[in-house]
Design an enzyme around this catalytic site. Structure first.
Site, mmCIF file in Angstrom:
data_model
loop_
_atom_site.group_PDB
_atom_site.id
_atom_site.type_symbol
_atom_site.label_atom_id
_atom_site.label_comp_id
_atom_site.label_asym_id
_atom_site.label_seq_id
_atom_site.Cartn_x
_atom_site.Cartn_y
_atom_site.Cartn_z
ATOM 1 N N VAL A 152 0.809 -1.214 0.000
ATOM 2 C CA VAL A 152 0.000 0.000 0.000
ATOM 3 C C VAL A 152 0.844 1.266 0.000
ATOM 4 O O VAL A 152 0.303 2.373 -0.125
ATOM 5 C CB VAL A 152 -0.999 0.024 1.178
ATOM 6 C CG1 VAL A 152 -1.962 -1.146 1.095
ATOM 7 C CG2 VAL A 152 -0.287 0.049 2.527
ATOM 8 N N ASN A 201 -7.672 -2.123 5.080
ATOM 9 C CA ASN A 201 -7.440 -2.711 6.397
ATOM 10 C C ASN A 201 -5.956 -2.818 6.736
ATOM 11 O O ASN A 201 -5.605 -2.921 7.909
ATOM 12 C CB ASN A 201 -8.081 -4.105 6.439
ATOM 13 C CG ASN A 201 -7.680 -4.893 7.659
ATOM 14 O OD1 ASN A 201 -8.075 -4.568 8.774
ATOM 15 N ND2 ASN A 201 -6.892 -5.944 7.466
ATOM 16 N N SER A 259 -8.850 3.193 14.485
ATOM 17 C CA SER A 259 -8.519 2.594 15.777
ATOM 18 C C SER A 259 -9.002 3.531 16.877
ATOM 19 O O SER A 259 -9.103 4.744 16.671
ATOM 20 C CB SER A 259 -7.006 2.399 15.903
ATOM 21 O OG SER A 259 -6.645 2.032 17.222
ATOM 22 N N TYR A 272 1.130 6.708 15.002
ATOM 23 C CA TYR A 272 0.032 5.773 14.735
ATOM 24 C C TYR A 272 -1.321 6.444 14.981
ATOM 25 O O TYR A 272 -2.234 6.363 14.148
ATOM 26 C CB TYR A 272 0.186 4.548 15.636
ATOM 27 C CG TYR A 272 -0.915 3.520 15.514
ATOM 28 C CD1 TYR A 272 -0.927 2.609 14.462
ATOM 29 C CD2 TYR A 272 -1.932 3.442 16.464
ATOM 30 C CE1 TYR A 272 -1.927 1.646 14.354
ATOM 31 C CE2 TYR A 272 -2.930 2.487 16.371
ATOM 32 C CZ TYR A 272 -2.919 1.590 15.318
ATOM 33 O OH TYR A 272 -3.923 0.646 15.215
ATOM 34 N N ALA A 273 -1.434 7.124 16.125
ATOM 35 C CA ALA A 273 -2.692 7.786 16.464
ATOM 36 C C ALA A 273 -3.030 8.889 15.470
ATOM 37 O O ALA A 273 -4.200 9.077 15.100
ATOM 38 C CB ALA A 273 -2.625 8.352 17.881
ATOM 39 N N ALA A 274 -2.029 9.617 15.010
ATOM 40 C CA ALA A 274 -2.273 10.683 14.029
ATOM 41 C C ALA A 274 -2.793 10.099 12.723
ATOM 42 O O ALA A 274 -3.713 10.646 12.095
ATOM 43 C CB ALA A 274 -0.987 11.465 13.780
ATOM 44 N N LYS A 326 -4.422 7.220 12.324
ATOM 45 C CA LYS A 326 -5.767 6.677 12.511
ATOM 46 C C LYS A 326 -6.804 7.782 12.680
ATOM 47 O O LYS A 326 -7.968 7.622 12.266
ATOM 48 C CB LYS A 326 -5.782 5.736 13.716
ATOM 49 C CG LYS A 326 -4.959 4.469 13.510
ATOM 50 C CD LYS A 326 -5.443 3.660 12.308
ATOM 51 C CE LYS A 326 -4.727 2.333 12.178
ATOM 52 N NZ LYS A 326 -5.204 1.535 11.027
ATOM 53 N N ILE A 377 -8.884 -5.526 20.129
ATOM 54 C CA ILE A 377 -9.228 -6.730 19.388
ATOM 55 C C ILE A 377 -8.022 -7.662 19.379
ATOM 56 O O ILE A 377 -6.889 -7.215 19.169
ATOM 57 C CB ILE A 377 -9.633 -6.398 17.933
ATOM 58 C CG1 ILE A 377 -10.679 -5.273 17.894
ATOM 59 C CG2 ILE A 377 -10.135 -7.656 17.227
ATOM 60 C CD1 ILE A 377 -11.991 -5.578 18.568
#
Length: 254
Positions: free
Chosen positions: A64, A90, A140, A154-156, A158, A187
């Site tokens: 990707v 995903n 997330s 990662y948070a930015a 998502k 999960i």
């Protein structure tokens, strides 16, 4: 007989992506199983489970981070099955990094997969859909709802996914292409079971006790929500982020 639908799913060698391919098999949807060449998980196992569920699928390697690779992935649906109806972004990576260690390279590498990779997947999917369709991106609760220390990149990414799907929902509505997101909570996937970059098995067990449902979620429980969002049952839902977390984000803290 109803029309046979066709989906592309990135990150389908394991976790939520694998569960979604099986869900689609059980509902008569044919799937192009997207797998990253460096992924240690076996996409053949996904294909085996799809076949056991009386479904049809093909495996296609996709990176990707590469527009030509993603475009080829979407084209595989047309080549193999003659149409594309659903695109599910995903694929993602998870790496921890404190702000003091957050180099430009680490930041850019994360966003290239977890945000720009989503854009590439949805862009390629929309380009191949000749009629109405549906697209879902996986966000997330880290970034989509909460902050997470040592995971700012990662948070930015998502959080950015949510802005992306809202804007694309408006832009693609005249073509009757719906664009939504799921926001998984905790999960049990290979990603969350990683004790270095995520919670690991022990951390997940401890966290599960604080979830109203009494446990962490299963990939199948997110996959079925994605399946709903791409189905005709959700034909008037677009631009929405749907949280799948067993009640974690609505629980009052003492």
């Amino acid at each position: 007989m109803p029309e046979v639908k066709v989906a592309i799913v990135t990150g389908a060698a394991s976790g939520i992506g694998r569960a979604l391919a099986v869900y689609y098999a059980r509902h008569g949807v044919r799937t192009v199983i997207g797998t990253f060449p460096g992924d240690p998980h076996d996409p053949e196992e996904t294909l085996r489970l799809v076949t056991e569920a009386s479904g049809k699928a093909v495996i296609h390697e996709v990176d990707v981070r590469s527009t030509p690779s993603v475009d080829s992935f979407a084209q595989r649906a047309i080549t193999e099955y003659g149409r594309l109806d659903y695109a599910v972004a995903n694929a993602g990576v998870l790496r921890n990094a404190a702000l003091s260690d957050m180099s430009d390279e680490r930041w850019n590498d994360m966003l290239d997969v977890d945000l720009t990779g989503v854009l590439r997947t949805l862009r390629a999917g929309a380009a191949k859909m000749t009629g109405d369709g549906a697209m879902v991106a996986v966000s997330s609760i880290a970034g989509g709802v909460y902050g997470w220390e040592e995971h700012a990149h990662y948070a930015a990414a998502k959080a950015g996914v949510l802005g992306l799907i809202r804007s694309l929902a408006v832009e693609l509505a005249p073509r009757e292409i719906r664009v939504n997101a799921v926001i998984p909570g905790l999960i049990e996937t290979p990603q969350s079971l990683d004790p270095v970059n995520s919670l690991g098995p022990d951390g997940l067990r401890r966290a599960g006790k604080d979830i109203p449902w009494g446990r962490v979620g299963r990939p199948e429980e997110v996959a079925s929500v994605i399946g709903f969002l791409t189905s005709e049952d959700a034909r008037y839902i677009t631009g929405q982020p749907l949280i799948v977390d067993g009640g974690l984000t609505v629980k009052m803290r003492a």
